[in-house]
Scaffold this active site. Sequence first.
Site, mmCIF file in Angstrom:
data_model
loop_
_atom_site.group_PDB
_atom_site.id
_atom_site.type_symbol
_atom_site.label_atom_id
_atom_site.label_comp_id
_atom_site.label_asym_id
_atom_site.label_seq_id
_atom_site.Cartn_x
_atom_site.Cartn_y
_atom_site.Cartn_z
ATOM 1 N N HIS A 11 -4.272 0.516 -9.847
ATOM 2 C CA HIS A 11 -4.069 1.094 -8.430
ATOM 3 C C HIS A 11 -2.288 0.247 -7.940
ATOM 4 C CE1 HIS A 11 -7.956 3.845 -8.246
ATOM 5 N NE2 HIS A 11 -7.890 4.045 -8.915
ATOM 6 N N TYR A 35 -10.422 3.671 1.998
ATOM 7 C CA TYR A 35 -11.076 3.613 2.761
ATOM 8 C C TYR A 35 -11.146 4.405 4.255
ATOM 9 C CZ TYR A 35 -11.111 -0.272 0.194
ATOM 10 O OH TYR A 35 -11.084 -1.360 -0.966
ATOM 11 N N PRO A 55 -17.960 -6.413 1.603
ATOM 12 C CA PRO A 55 -17.899 -5.756 0.068
ATOM 13 C C PRO A 55 -16.516 -4.887 0.117
ATOM 14 C CG PRO A 55 -19.646 -4.095 0.796
ATOM 15 C CD PRO A 55 -19.806 -5.275 1.533
ATOM 16 N N LYS A 112 -14.325 -7.982 -2.998
ATOM 17 C CA LYS A 112 -13.575 -9.631 -3.211
ATOM 18 C C LYS A 112 -15.093 -10.644 -4.153
ATOM 19 C CE LYS A 112 -9.415 -9.741 -2.254
ATOM 20 N NZ LYS A 112 -9.017 -9.920 -3.151
ATOM 21 N N TYR A 124 -5.441 -8.029 -0.568
ATOM 22 C CA TYR A 124 -6.358 -6.981 -1.778
ATOM 23 C C TYR A 124 -5.944 -7.390 -3.161
ATOM 24 C CZ TYR A 124 -9.167 -3.325 -2.573
ATOM 25 O OH TYR A 124 -9.574 -2.263 -3.022
HETATM 26 C C1 PHB Z 1 -15.836 0.180 -6.162
HETATM 27 O O1 PHB Z 1 -15.642 1.115 -6.573
HETATM 28 O O2 PHB Z 1 -17.763 0.225 -5.885
HETATM 29 C C2 PHB Z 1 -15.754 -0.578 -4.353
HETATM 30 C C3 PHB Z 1 -14.309 -0.445 -4.340
HETATM 31 C C4 PHB Z 1 -14.031 -0.951 -3.460
HETATM 32 C C5 PHB Z 1 -14.780 -1.563 -2.369
HETATM 33 C C6 PHB Z 1 -15.746 -2.085 -2.822
HETATM 34 C C7 PHB Z 1 -16.831 -1.250 -3.705
HETATM 35 O O3 PHB Z 1 -13.831 -2.478 -1.364
#
Ligand code: PHB
Length: 389
Positions: free
Chosen positions: A72, A200, A292, A296, A384
Amino acid sequence: MKTQVAIIGGGPSGLLLSQLLHKRGIDSVVLERKTKDHVLGRIRAGVLEQGFVQLMEEAGCADRMHAEGFTHDGALISYGDEIFRVDFTRHTGTPVMVYGQTEVTRDLYDARERAGGRIAFNVEDVVIHGADSDHPHVTYTVGGEAQRLDCDFVAGCDGFHGVSRQTIPLSVRKEYEKVYPFGWLGILSETPPVNHELIYANSSRGFALCSMRNDNLSRYYIQCSLSDSPEDWTDEAFWEELGRRIPQEYAGKLVTGPSIEKSIAPLRSFVTEPMRWGRLFLCGDAAHIVPPTGAKGLNTAASDIHYLYSGLRAFYETGSETGIDAYSARALRRIWKAERFSWWFSSLMHRYPDQSEFDLKMQIADLEFLRSNEAAQKSMAENYVGLPY
Ligand code: PHB
Ligand code: APR
């Protein structure tokens, strides 16, 4: 039984360390409380930094990740119906890898088994003895039968609820913690992802995240109350709420279906210092937890393992103790930066119960700044994709 490195915990931290040590001819034994199937049944995050990818390559475990994982180059951030993209690769030259932690753990187990690695499952009553001596050992039981493992070093990879951190005396240990006033309700569904990159979302109803595992396995989260339980949420209620939190152009494209996993995770920031006591070294969730939001958790475990593996390798290959002596300080320097980013991104994207109208104005201003400022986006992108080891 005797080994060079006793590893407590057969999650990604313990397995990655064991495999890396094996590649350098250093013996280890992994002691895991659960069964392999139980460990592989856990649904965890799925965004890997390049540093983690490189460690998996060094461990000889990256083939399936490269074949089935997704690179990505960026992610979408929305607030209300506003949406913008942060281009990680343009800002940093580095993408991220989307590949489920469950698959990472499966690949590591397969590699350990192919190499004849010693892993004991269903271990109980683990006690670390003489961590502050030159000859530590670990006692435990399997099937009620007492066992003893003599070793040179102990790697505490047993997660937040393990025994390793508790082995360090409170007089030595200092803990830092922030508990967030909400949780994440997550589902896994065998449906095509709503978008090829992550979304997000900060909405007036709370946070939401659209992620995926593959072209027909989606992972979605919505911020929920700590008093909620998964049973409080029907699939229909989840899909409706998710659709109300992401921009309508995506809500209209949501492919819904039955959840094959539904769970709620609390959000916590936590760090314990130091991460070493004598010949005991804490790694991963045993030493630190992040919310989450910034993905990280696994990636900070990875840099711990990198530092500890490097130190142990130098010890066994040259006799130098410089690496193991520097382990805790080196690991903590990177961990605190990841803690800060995870806290910042969580603060940016969630609605807090006690948020004032001024606080909300600050949040939206922060989002507008991130949307419009190259330096702000570069800073976010660098955190990130992962800061240097
Ligand atoms: C996930 O795909 O479970 C996931 C992806 C990004 C995040 C948290 C969880 O920031
Ligand atoms: N004895 C033996 N094993 C134990 C004990 C114990 N007393 N306590 C816990 N364990 C095992 C758990 O069953 C688990 O399999 O240790 C393992 C710890 O694994 P994780 O909790 O996954 O922690 P870690 O390997 O550091 O991986 C960190 O995993 O949980 C996610 O969000 C976290 O992404 C992060 C990553």
